[in-house]
Motif scaffolding. Structure first.
Motif, PDB file in Angstrom:
ATOM      1  N   GLY A 104       1.799  12.734 -69.590  1.00 41.62           N
ATOM      2  CA  GLY A 104       1.470  14.036 -69.021  1.00 41.62           C
ATOM      3  C   GLY A 104       2.298  14.406 -67.813  1.00 41.62           C
ATOM      4  N   GLY A 105       3.276  13.559 -67.451  1.00 38.96           N
ATOM      5  CA  GLY A 105       4.052  13.793 -66.237  1.00 38.96           C
ATOM      6  C   GLY A 105       5.469  14.282 -66.497  1.00 38.96           C
ATOM      7  N   GLY A 125       4.036  13.840 -58.694  1.00 38.59           N
ATOM      8  CA  GLY A 125       4.848  14.350 -59.793  1.00 38.59           C
ATOM      9  C   GLY A 125       5.533  15.651 -59.450  1.00 38.59           C
ATOM     10  N   GLY A 126       6.445  16.056 -60.323  1.00 40.87           N
ATOM     11  CA  GLY A 126       7.146  17.314 -60.149  1.00 40.87           C
ATOM     12  C   GLY A 126       6.218  18.493 -60.400  1.00 40.87           C
ATOM     13  N   LEU A 127       6.694  19.661 -60.013  1.00 38.16           N
ATOM     14  CA  LEU A 127       5.902  20.883 -60.157  1.00 38.16           C
ATOM     15  C   LEU A 127       6.508  21.801 -61.212  1.00 38.16           C
ATOM     16  CD1 LEU A 127       5.340  21.700 -56.370  1.00 38.16           C
ATOM     17  CD2 LEU A 127       3.752  20.545 -57.923  1.00 38.16           C
ATOM     18  N   PRO A 128       5.680  22.323 -62.110  1.00 36.96           N
ATOM     19  CA  PRO A 128       4.281  21.932 -62.328  1.00 36.96           C
ATOM     20  C   PRO A 128       4.196  20.692 -63.215  1.00 36.96           C
ATOM     21  CG  PRO A 128       4.873  23.678 -63.848  1.00 36.96           C
ATOM     22  CD  PRO A 128       6.094  23.447 -62.986  1.00 36.96           C
ATOM     23  N   THR A 129       3.127  19.930 -63.071  1.00 38.14           N
ATOM     24  CA  THR A 129       2.854  18.809 -63.968  1.00 38.14           C
ATOM     25  C   THR A 129       1.931  19.310 -65.075  1.00 38.14           C
ATOM     26  OG1 THR A 129       3.114  17.095 -62.272  1.00 38.14           O
ATOM     27  CG2 THR A 129       1.736  16.560 -64.172  1.00 38.14           C
ATOM     28  N   PRO A 130       2.325  19.158 -66.343  1.00 37.37           N
ATOM     29  CA  PRO A 130       1.539  19.731 -67.452  1.00 37.37           C
ATOM     30  C   PRO A 130       0.057  19.374 -67.431  1.00 37.37           C
ATOM     31  CG  PRO A 130       3.655  18.968 -68.265  1.00 37.37           C
ATOM     32  CD  PRO A 130       3.568  18.522 -66.831  1.00 37.37           C
TER      33      PRO A 130
END
Length: 325
Positions: free
Chosen positions: A50-51, A205-210
Motif C-alpha cells: 500500500g506504500g 511514506g510519500g504523498l499521497p500514500t494509496p
C-alpha cells in the motif's frame, strides 16, 4: 489511459515475495568507465503493497527493463531495515530506504548496533512524510495521548517502525510498555482503523500514500491527523536528517495542512554493485523521470539538486558518473 497503463505495468513488475534476487552481474568492473548496463538480472527491494516504495519500485523495475540490457523485478518487503539487511546478504541488488535507517546502517547503530553495513547510495530521491492518523473517537490529540492506546508502529524491521518508536520516545513514552504497539503492515493497520481494533497508526511514506487515501476517504471525519512537530527537536538530536514539513490539505482532502516531520529516501546498493550498472540506472532515473511521475507523483520531488546529498552514506562512484552526465 497512459497513466493507467503505466500503473498496470509497474504492478506487473513487482514480485510479491519476501526475498529473491541478487542476480545482477557480480563483476564490479562490468561496464566500468562506460555508463552502460551489462546483461543480467537484478531485484529491487521496495516495501508494503500500500506504500509508495512498492509503486515506484515497480515503475523503476519496468524502466530499467525497458531501457537497458538488465531485466529488473521488484519485491514486496517490510521496507527499510529489512531491505538493507537483505541487500547486504545478497538477496536484493537495489533497495529503497529511509535516510535515517541508512545512516544507522553505515554507522553500526540502532538496528545495526555494532555491525556497520557496507552500502552506498545511487541517489537521494523524494522525501517521506511521517503520517500519524488516529480515530477521532480515540481521545488522541498529541503523541503523549497515545499512552495505553492501540497504535500501529509499522511492519517489523521497517523504517516506519524506527521513526514511530523515536517519536513516541520523544514524547516521553516507552514504545514497548506505554502503548499497545501493533507491528502491522500498512494495509492491516488501515483495516484495524476501519474496524476499530486499532486506535491510530504511524506511516512514513510519500504523498499521497494509496492506503492512507483509502482510509481518509472511507472514514472521513472519523479519523484525523496528529501534529508530531513538538517532537522534532528531540528527533534532530538523534539524526540531523529529520526536518519540519507539511502534509498539504489537498493531499487527502483535509480541512487544513498538517505539520509533520519528513525524512529523505535513498536508493542504496552494496559496495560491489557494478559501476556501469550504477551509472546507467542513476542516469536513467533522471533522464526518464517523467515516466516515473506517471507511476506516482512523489517522483516529481526527485531532483538532481538533491540527488548527491546522501551523507553519511557514500555515493557510489558509478552513480557519481551518472549524475555528472
Amino acid at each position: 489511459m497512459r497513466v493507467k497503463a503505466l500503473l498496470v505495468a509497474a504492478a506487473a513488475a513487482v514480485l510479491v515475495v519476501s526475498g529473491c534476487g541478487g542476480k545482477q552481474v557480480q563483476d564490479n568492473q562490468a561496464g566500468a568507465g562506460a555508463c552502460e548496463a551489462a546483461d543480467g538480472r537484478l531485484t529491487i527491494a521496495t516495501g508494503n503493497t500500500g506504500g509508495v516504495y512498492y509503486v515506484l519500485g515497480g515503475g523503476l523495475a519496468q524502466l530499467i527493463s525497458n531501457n537497458t540490457k538488465l531485466r529488473a523485478t521488484a519485491a514486496e518487503t517490510g521496507a527499510s531495515v529489512q531491505n538493507i539487511q537483505q541487500l547486504v546478504a545478497g538477496d536484493y541488488d537495489i533497495a529503497f530506504t529511509l535516510a535515517d535507517t541508512a545512516a544507522d546502517a553505515v554507522q553500526g547503530k540502532a538496528s545495526f548496533e555494532g555491525k556497520p553495513q557496507k552500502i552506498q547510495a545511487l541517489a537521494r530521491i523524494y522525501p517521506n512524510s511521517t503520517q500519524v492518523v488516529v480515530r477521532a473517537d480515540a481521545g488522541i490529540n498529541s503523541v503523549a495521548d497515545m499512552r495505553g492506546k492501540r497504535i500501529s508502529t509499522g511492519s517489523p524491521k521497517s523504517g516506519t517502525e524506527v521513526i514511530a518508536n523515536r517519536v513516541v520516545s520523544a514524547a516521553g513514552l516507552n514504545p514497548e510498555t506505554d502503548i499497545q504497539a501493533q507491528r502491522l503492515a500498512l494495509g492491516k493497520a488501515v483495516d484495524g482503523m476501519k474496524s476499530g481494533t486499532v486506535d491510530g497508526l504511524f506511516w512514513s511514506g510519500g504523498l499521497p500514500t494509496p492506503e492512507i487515501t483509502d482510509l481518509t476517504t472511507s472514514l472521513g471525519g472519523a479519523v484525523k491527523f496528529v501534529d508530531i512537530t513538538p517532537q522534532l527537536g528531540a528527533m534532530q538530536q538523534i539524526s540531523p536528517v529529520y526536518e519540519a514539513s507539511t502534509i498539504p490539505a489537498a493531499t487527502y482532502k483535509l480541512a487544513a495542512d498538517v505539520p509533520t516531520i519528513a525524512v529523505p529516501n535513498l536508493l542504496v546498493v552494496r559496495e560491489d554493485f557494478a559501476a556501469g550498472n550504477a551509472c546507467a540506472i542513476t542516469k536513467l532515473i533522471f533522464d526518464k523521470r517523467a515516466d516515473l511521475e506517471q507511476v506516482h507523483p512523489a517522483a516529481k520531488e526527485i531532483t538532481k539538486d538533491s540527488a548527491t546529498k546522501t551523507d553519511p552514506i557514500p555515493l557510489h562512484p558509478g552513480a557519481q558518473q551518472g549524475l555528472a552526465g
